[in-house]
Design a protein around this motif. Sequence first.
Motif: not given
Lengths: 99, 207
Positions: B113-116, B120-124, B144-155
């Motif tokens: 859920t953190t990554m979604i 989705v924002t990036g994809g759209v 960039i958007f994938y990196g942001l998702a990974l960064y949060s998922a890292g928690n």
Amino acid sequence: MKLAIDGLYKAFESRVRLGIMSALAVNDTLDFNALKEFLGVTDGNLASHIKALEKEQFIGVNKSFVGKKPNTQYHITAEGKTAFNRHLKALEQLIESQK
Amino acid sequence: MKTKQDYIGDIAEIRSMMERTSKFLSLSGWAGVMAGIYAIAAVYLAYTVLGFNPGGITYGTAPANPAPALPQLLTLAIGTLLLAVGTAVFLSHRKSSKRGENLWNSTSRRMVTTMIIPLVTGGVSILILLSYGLVGLAAPLSLIFYGLALYSAGNFTYSAVKWLGGIEITLGLIGLGFISYGLICWTIGFGLLHIVYGIYIYYRFEK
């Protein structure tokens, strides 16, 4: 009598209760099924340990409904957190002193 | 009377329970390696077969530099994504079964859920930009958007994922600054880095 002589809490003598406290210490809330899965115990076993911890007021319960399904969320209380930390410290000291 | 071994066992149990209930540790290293291989194969196809290599934000009208067929490109991109996600789910399912856990538990739910949201924002956003013909922005923005998702998922999983996210963001920003290097940055980010990350996870935690 909550404390044993060595500073350990009697309530945390069982590994299952220790597990419940550890899981709730690092999660805001967890539901019954999540706890059951992480601990790998039966419904009845988990329920009895939860009841014991509830009685000591170390954990709290929030009951609600998700749709028609009952959902029970458990969380650690301030008292529980203090007790758990003290228990941890006592464990560490016991290990140190027996070196 | 409990012995020292019992106390050490208690502490070990506490540590393992804290880690298992707060972090998703069934993420398979091999999934990273496979995703990297798919990404490199997809870039190769896009570049050679579809002639995709944007030198600027949009394609010029000059016949020497015709725009590639967007539908084919999108099909390739989505196909690669599904293949990578499918492989990751399959391999992680195998790993979690071995650990005696459910794949879809409270930690994996939290991570997904953190990554979604960023994904989705990036994809759209990328689809909208593509519809404007801004083809050159697709590769750097996806990084960039994938990196942001990974960064949060890292928690919620191996902290190395945080690092991976940071590097993906950096590569994306470089690609955004130098659009003609966008595809190279994308290949490094989605291809090479995934493979390196996967091998790291495998040797560090799975062997």
